[in-house]
Design a protein around this motif. Sequence first.
Motif, PDB file in Angstrom:
ATOM      1  N   GLY A  71     -30.095  25.032   9.793  1.00 32.09           N
ATOM      2  CA  GLY A  71     -30.141  25.855  10.989  1.00 32.09           C
ATOM      3  C   GLY A  71     -29.013  25.553  11.956  1.00 32.09           C
ATOM      4  N   LEU A  72     -28.467  24.343  11.901  1.00 36.91           N
ATOM      5  CA  LEU A  72     -27.501  23.922  12.905  1.00 36.91           C
ATOM      6  C   LEU A  72     -26.056  24.163  12.473  1.00 36.91           C
ATOM      7  CD1 LEU A  72     -29.146  20.606  14.100  1.00 36.91           C
ATOM      8  CD2 LEU A  72     -29.381  22.890  15.035  1.00 36.91           C
ATOM      9  N   ALA A  73     -25.687  23.655  11.320  1.00 40.80           N
ATOM     10  CA  ALA A  73     -24.308  23.825  10.855  1.00 40.80           C
ATOM     11  C   ALA A  73     -24.336  24.682   9.597  1.00 40.80           C
ATOM     12  CB  ALA A  73     -23.679  22.465  10.571  1.00 40.80           C
TER      13      ALA A  73
ATOM     14  N   ASP B 132     -50.102  13.221  -0.659  1.00 38.81           N
ATOM     15  CA  ASP B 132     -49.437  14.273   0.119  1.00 38.81           C
ATOM     16  C   ASP B 132     -47.920  14.122   0.021  1.00 38.81           C
ATOM     17  OD1 ASP B 132     -51.956  15.036   0.851  1.00 38.81           O
ATOM     18  OD2 ASP B 132     -51.841  14.251   2.896  1.00 38.81           O
TER      19      ASP B 132
ATOM     20  N   GLU C 113     -33.730   1.767   9.874  1.00 41.14           N
ATOM     21  CA  GLU C 113     -34.610   2.025  11.010  1.00 41.14           C
ATOM     22  C   GLU C 113     -34.379   1.093  12.185  1.00 41.14           C
ATOM     23  OE1 GLU C 113     -38.614   3.922   9.875  1.00 41.14           O
ATOM     24  OE2 GLU C 113     -38.350   2.196   8.559  1.00 41.14           O
TER      25      GLU C 113
ATOM     26  N   GLU D  14     -32.287  20.270   6.629  1.00 41.01           N
ATOM     27  CA  GLU D  14     -32.409  19.957   8.047  1.00 41.01           C
ATOM     28  C   GLU D  14     -31.237  20.502   8.839  1.00 41.01           C
ATOM     29  OE1 GLU D  14     -33.979  16.373  10.072  1.00 41.01           O
ATOM     30  OE2 GLU D  14     -33.670  15.529   8.086  1.00 41.01           O
TER      31      GLU D  14
ATOM     32  N   THR E 194     -28.483  11.272  18.852  1.00 44.40           N
ATOM     33  CA  THR E 194     -29.848  11.373  19.394  1.00 44.40           C
ATOM     34  C   THR E 194     -30.413  12.767  19.304  1.00 44.40           C
ATOM     35  OG1 THR E 194     -28.750  11.268  21.516  1.00 44.40           O
ATOM     36  CG2 THR E 194     -30.321   9.537  21.052  1.00 44.40           C
ATOM     37  N   ILE E 195     -29.561  13.773  19.506  1.00 52.12           N
ATOM     38  CA  ILE E 195     -30.176  15.090  19.614  1.00 52.12           C
ATOM     39  C   ILE E 195     -30.844  15.507  18.341  1.00 52.12           C
ATOM     40  CG2 ILE E 195     -27.983  16.284  19.257  1.00 52.12           C
ATOM     41  CD1 ILE E 195     -29.424  18.747  20.261  1.00 52.12           C
ATOM     42  N   ALA E 196     -30.096  15.982  17.403  1.00 48.85           N
ATOM     43  CA  ALA E 196     -30.725  16.571  16.251  1.00 48.85           C
ATOM     44  C   ALA E 196     -30.987  15.466  15.257  1.00 48.85           C
ATOM     45  CB  ALA E 196     -29.801  17.620  15.679  1.00 48.85           C
ATOM     46  N   PRO E 197     -32.240  15.238  14.916  1.00 50.30           N
ATOM     47  CA  PRO E 197     -32.538  14.212  13.923  1.00 50.30           C
ATOM     48  C   PRO E 197     -31.858  14.553  12.610  1.00 50.30           C
ATOM     49  CG  PRO E 197     -34.488  15.519  14.429  1.00 50.30           C
ATOM     50  CD  PRO E 197     -33.435  15.931  15.377  1.00 50.30           C
TER      51      PRO E 197
ATOM     52  N   LYS F  67     -46.596   4.261   3.850  1.00 48.01           N
ATOM     53  CA  LYS F  67     -47.230   4.352   5.168  1.00 48.01           C
ATOM     54  C   LYS F  67     -47.039   3.033   5.910  1.00 48.01           C
ATOM     55  CE  LYS F  67     -51.925   4.978   6.984  1.00 48.01           C
ATOM     56  NZ  LYS F  67     -51.593   5.545   8.280  1.00 48.01           N
TER      57      LYS F  67
ATOM     58  N   VAL G 199     -28.812  15.559  12.218  1.00 52.94           N
ATOM     59  CA  VAL G 199     -27.493  14.942  12.234  1.00 52.94           C
ATOM     60  C   VAL G 199     -27.620  13.443  11.994  1.00 52.94           C
ATOM     61  CG1 VAL G 199     -25.492  14.421  13.682  1.00 52.94           C
ATOM     62  CG2 VAL G 199     -26.526  16.691  13.752  1.00 52.94           C
ATOM     63  N   ARG G 200     -28.596  12.861  12.653  1.00 52.89           N
ATOM     64  CA  ARG G 200     -28.832  11.429  12.505  1.00 52.89           C
ATOM     65  C   ARG G 200     -29.136  11.064  11.047  1.00 52.89           C
ATOM     66  NH1 ARG G 200     -30.017   7.785  16.233  1.00 52.89           N
ATOM     67  NH2 ARG G 200     -30.869   5.890  15.348  1.00 52.89           N
TER      68      ARG G 200
ATOM     69  N   GLN H 181     -38.313  15.004   4.775  1.00 57.81           N
ATOM     70  CA  GLN H 181     -37.408  15.520   5.794  1.00 57.81           C
ATOM     71  C   GLN H 181     -36.126  14.681   5.839  1.00 57.81           C
ATOM     72  OE1 GLN H 181     -38.687  14.805   9.808  1.00 57.81           O
ATOM     73  NE2 GLN H 181     -38.098  16.842  10.475  1.00 57.81           N
TER      74      GLN H 181
END
Lengths: 338, 392
Positions: free
Chosen positions: A173-175, A214, A44, A170, A118-121, A15, A123-124, A163
């Motif tokens: 859904g995209l590729a 968690d 990061e 992740e 930037t779009i799909a995290p 955290k 991909v990042r 994630q």
Amino acid sequence: MSDWGKVRLHVVTGKGGTGKSTVASALALALATRGRNVLLCEVEGRQGIARMFDVDPLPYQERRLTTGLPDATGGRGVVHALHIDAESALLEYLAMYYRLGRAGKALDKFGVIEFATTIAPGVRDVLLTGKVYEAVQRNARNKGAIEYDAVVLDAPPTGRITQFLNVSNELAGLAKVGPIKAQSDTMMTLFRSPQTAVHLVTVLEEMPVQETADGIAELRSAGLPVGGVVVNLVRPRDLSAEQLAAARAGTLDRAALEADLAAGGIDVTPELVDGLLAEAADHAERRALEDSQRTLVAGLGVPSYELPRIAGGIDMGGLYELARLLREQGMAPAGGER
Amino acid sequence: MARSTQHRPTRVGPATHERAGTLDVDALLDDPTTGIIVCCGSGGVGKTTTSAALALRAAERGRKVVVLTIDPARRLAQSMGIEALDNTPRPVAGVAGEGHLDAMMLDMKRTFDEVVLSQASPEKAQQILANPFYVALSSSFAGTQEYMAMEKLGQIHRDAQAAGTYDLIVVDTPPSRSALDFLDAPERLSSFLDGRFVRLLLAPAKGPARLMTAGFSLITNALTRILGAQFLKDLQTFVTALDTVFGGFRQRAQQTYSLLKADGTAFLVVAAPEPDALREAEYFVERLSEDGMPLAGLVVNRASPEPAGDLSADEATAVADRLRRTDGTSVAAALLRLHADRVRMVERERTLRERFATAHPQVETVVVPALAGDVHDLGGLRRVGDLLAEGA
């Protein structure tokens, strides 16, 4: 031997505010025993490693950072550092796998690199973890590149870690097909294997411990290997349980304390003694809370390690001290055995 | 050149030589012209607790308050009656006095869905909601949470203006790595939707730029090879569908942004007395002053309590070592060590705060001492509220 002898990829999460970057750095120092090369990565964009070790901001390029913590015989390895950013990782990836000379440049020109990162995290994250994967999986075929015995990743915080590592999910859904999909599946095989351990850094407070619990549950349900829990910023434990109880109740022996202080050569005033007793009561209250959280950590069912709070803040010397403590507690091998 | 959020902004030096004093929290809360308080700061500094404590204090001082939180600790959420993520403000029970307090927890995806539904025809909306890119964007795009927090703030503000429900909105910001993300998010989303690549996807074969189109097919071929044909198709559907609602998006983001710049808004920067947190706070303060946004002050949470007396850390340590040599379990030695630690921590924190104050003398500050335990009820929030106000 250490608790994580088989592990080559140590992922360190935690955290915010628990000191995850400090612990990742100390672990890298502790792992770099004689003849070993360790890579410390950050993803990061914070340049936390550079600040911690007081060096120039790191580029997207492996740099020799420092030497590891010496073992009993004085042997020590080398810690390298790498700052991974998604744009550079994508360009390197394209150059490596697709030899996209002209198209690679065009991608950049048309803003695709920025778009993709930037779009799909998803991909990042694939790009960031992909570079980590590459560093872990390197072997003699990669000419000129350093082979690492261990890679330590200063990873995103606990709330995002599953994630982040669960890349194929992740992307799902995209590729749905294509080489990126295949590659992310291969990466998952490493991340789910016993060669990887995800360590969680916490402090002995309610929210961080809850978040750690968690996080462990989430990692497990995603099939990702949970490593140890590093309990950071622990208060000194010089006082016994009875003394703590007395401190809270205000029944510590005042006369004995005054006598000891005087014997130590301190100018004893009632204000000083009152102050020390009040500080003791406050400390005892916090220790009681820490102990109840410590019980919860013990119940998490994973090895745990404790690091003290260093009152003056962390400097280079402090990092090596923390590395020594991690080694002593078995989080990293003692060295001198090979 | 596209602007990248990876890079730090240029720095801004001191604006004055005058040192501002302590932040008067009660004056801020009581001022009827304060309509919005935004609590910003990096993760793990106690933003959520601070915003809840401010909201409760304002309500108990007679204001009609709603607090918008992002990710409260479970027990705190329970005590405020907002466990259910239903995106609607709910009254908090147990608030004393004439005012009242509502609380809500932000549901990011739902807020996004609602925007789409309100902006597009039902058919178009369904098309967008089902697209895999939308699912990724709405649930995990870096910045979506920030953008949606702003969107929700705008909505609540409009409703409150129309119906007179609230006269103060307190906003907690998402636990991002950087406090700046909150301000950058709307622009990031717009610049993404406005980007060249997206424009090209929208009109690949049209226009006079034949050369561009040739270059573009080179790219689409490359992308198809790497990601598969379906990827590009989904993407194109998504971008086309979103384009129809985009005008609305941008307009709303701009409205909320100007709301944040308006006089009734007060930004509170929250930090812990740690180098990283205070550095983030500095960036944020500089950014606010550059953008002409209303900064109310800095809250330094979790400060170590002041030590008693003037016994120095070095002397305490030396005597403790001496005592421990004769008696390994000496209580006096243990207490002296605790004292030395406390003195060192307080000195270090003071140096850090001092550094901040030298660079940003105009910023009013309040220092809140660390509580021994976590806050999970209204009583705890009241205590934090008292500590926030006591600084004055």
